[in-house]
Design a protein around this motif. Structure first.
Motif, short mmCIF file in Angstrom:
data_model
loop_
_atom_site.label_atom_id
_atom_site.label_comp_id
_atom_site.label_asym_id
_atom_site.label_seq_id
_atom_site.Cartn_x
_atom_site.Cartn_y
_atom_site.Cartn_z
N THR A 4 0.84 -1.21 0.00
CA THR A 4 0.00 0.00 0.00
C THR A 4 0.87 1.26 0.00
O THR A 4 0.59 2.23 -0.71
CB THR A 4 -0.93 0.01 1.22
OG1 THR A 4 -1.78 -1.14 1.16
CG2 THR A 4 -1.79 1.26 1.23
N ASP A 5 1.94 1.23 0.80
CA ASP A 5 2.83 2.39 0.84
C ASP A 5 3.48 2.62 -0.52
O ASP A 5 3.62 3.76 -0.96
CB ASP A 5 3.91 2.17 1.91
CG ASP A 5 3.33 2.22 3.33
OD1 ASP A 5 2.28 2.88 3.50
OD2 ASP A 5 3.91 1.59 4.23
N LEU A 8 0.83 4.10 -2.84
CA LEU A 8 0.52 5.50 -2.56
C LEU A 8 1.71 6.41 -2.92
O LEU A 8 1.50 7.55 -3.34
CB LEU A 8 0.17 5.66 -1.08
CG LEU A 8 -1.14 5.00 -0.65
CD1 LEU A 8 -1.32 5.11 0.85
CD2 LEU A 8 -2.32 5.62 -1.38
N ARG A 28 -5.54 6.62 1.25
CA ARG A 28 -5.09 5.58 2.18
C ARG A 28 -6.28 5.02 2.97
O ARG A 28 -6.39 3.80 3.15
CB ARG A 28 -4.03 6.14 3.13
CG ARG A 28 -3.44 5.08 4.07
CD ARG A 28 -2.47 5.75 5.05
NE ARG A 28 -1.32 6.29 4.36
CZ ARG A 28 -0.23 5.57 4.04
NH1 ARG A 28 -0.18 4.28 4.34
NH2 ARG A 28 0.78 6.16 3.44
N ASP A 29 -7.14 5.92 3.45
CA ASP A 29 -8.32 5.46 4.20
C ASP A 29 -9.21 4.59 3.33
O ASP A 29 -9.72 3.55 3.80
CB ASP A 29 -9.11 6.66 4.71
CG ASP A 29 -8.36 7.42 5.80
OD1 ASP A 29 -7.45 6.84 6.41
OD2 ASP A 29 -8.70 8.61 6.01
N GLN A 32 -7.51 1.20 2.85
CA GLN A 32 -7.53 0.44 4.09
C GLN A 32 -8.92 -0.14 4.35
O GLN A 32 -9.05 -1.29 4.82
CB GLN A 32 -7.12 1.35 5.27
CG GLN A 32 -6.94 0.60 6.58
CD GLN A 32 -5.82 -0.41 6.52
OE1 GLN A 32 -4.81 -0.20 5.84
NE2 GLN A 32 -6.00 -1.55 7.21
#
Length: 384
Positions: A4-5, A8, A28-29, A32
């Protein structure tokens, strides 16, 4: 660093700094939340492959970043595309006309064979088309990013729609024109097809409104200006490439000298034609405005032909001291079938001068009376 990092980070690299942090936090939210929903449905933590599958569902970083970008996400949008295509077609017709005229002159002068001229014509049109499409796309790119679209897209009138009839003059029209007389009489068929094609263009021009003729004229003169200044490159169409010596006279040198003297005046004239064409399109109902513009342009052309006759490097060849001398030169050419280039140029300049004066008189009538010139229905102004 998690998947994910990494994802992003790739998205953030495409975003403007001013809004980057807020967008990444929001994204990100959202990611997640998707991950947690998938884990809940499976009842276990996601594997690396399953995490990547979720990220792929969100979309490629370039695509996701584009969703948050400002401005249109296209070069030419659907609203402007038909106008872009129309402008390209008109410009290509003008480019083809310049190419054909130039190569016909070279063939007539004996400086190039017909087969060679055809090959060069295709190369010139192809090279010119690349430049025309590029410039049209650049113009459309700029227009798309304006806060308000130009008035010609928003405000239009049904009686001005004859403008778009020019766009119907495409490859299919040319193919039909070339095939009407059949393949057995090549020479006469090509000549007849050319006459019919020219007739169709004149017919469309005569049916177009002043606004239509103004836009088409502006596009055609813009193409000519690009060619004249060398921005629209062509092969073997420059005067310096023409090596013609007839009866001991080097016409190539005379033409080069003449063009050197009129280079900047022609640029000014072409710019005036473009501005006048756009003004006519913006104010199609202003008879006096068009009369004033036509008067100035006609007088300018008359002065140009007068200069060619009296003071240009070509003057010693084409000037006739009296009408009787002119008639005698033409009669001699017809009787002997000796189609002297100097005599032909004399006729072209003389006819151009008389035509310019005639057009100036019609323009003066419109300027003074505010009414169309007598016989305007029979003598529509050309696109250029």
């Amino acid at each position: 660093m998690t998947l994910t990092d990494r994802y992003l980070k790739a998205v953030a690299a495409q975003l403007p700094k001013a809004t980057r942090d807020d967008i990444i936090a929001e994204l990100r939210d959202a990611i997640q939340t998707r991950m947690e929903d998938r884990e809940e449905s499976l009842g276990r933590p996601l594997s690396e492959a399953e995490q990547e599958a979720v990220l792929r569902e969100v979309g490629h970083p370039l695509t996701v970043a584009a969703r948050y970008g400002s401005g249109p996400q296209h070069v030419v949008g659907p609203e402007l595309y038909p106008w872009w295509m129309f402008g390209v077609k008109v410009a290509l017709v003008a480019m083809a006309a310049i190419t054909v005229i130039g190569l016909v002159v070279r063939v007539f002068a004996g400086d190039m064979m017909a087969g060679q001229a055809i090959g060069h014509a295709f190369a010139n049109v192809f090279n010119g088309a690349i430049t025309i499409v590029g410039l049209a796309t650049l113009a459309a790119f700029i227009i798309e990013r304006q806060k308000e679209k130009p008035a010609f897209i928003r405000d239009w009138r049904v009686k001005d729609l004859g403008l778009f009839e020019i766009a119907a003059f495409d490859a299919d029209s040319v193919s039909r024109a070339l095939s009407e007389n059949g393949p057995t009489q090549t020479g006469s068929s090509l000549g007849g097809a050319a006459d019919r094609a020219q007739g169709r263009v004149r017919g469309m021009s005569s049916q177009m409104s002043p606004a239509a003729r103004g836009v088409a004229s502006a596009i055609a003169w813009a193409v000519f200006l690009l060619w004249w200044t060398g921005l629209l490159t062509t092969r073997d169409l420059r005067p310096i490439d023409l090596a013609v010596t007839i009866d001991g006279v080097s016409y190539s040198q005379l033409v080069i000298q003449t063009l050197g003297l009129i280079y900047w005046p022609v640029i000014a004239y072409a710019l005036a034609r473009i501005v006048f064409g756009l003004a006519r399109a913006a104010m199609p109902g202003s008879v006096r405005l068009t009369g004033l513009g036509d008067l100035g342009l006609s007088v300018t052309r008359a002065c140009f032909y007068g200069w060619l006759w009296m003071a240009s490097p070509l003057s010693p060849l084409i000037r006739a001291d009296s009408l009787q001398t002119m008639i005698e030169r033409v009669a001699t050419m017809v009787q002997t079938h000796d189609w002297a280039l100097a005599t032909i140029l004399m006729l072209v300049v003389a006819i151009g001068f008389v035509t310019s004066l005639f057009e100036a008189s019609g323009a003066l009538w419109r300027l003074v009376t505010g009414k169309p010139s007598p016989g305007a229905d029979r003598l529509k102004p050309s696109l250029v």
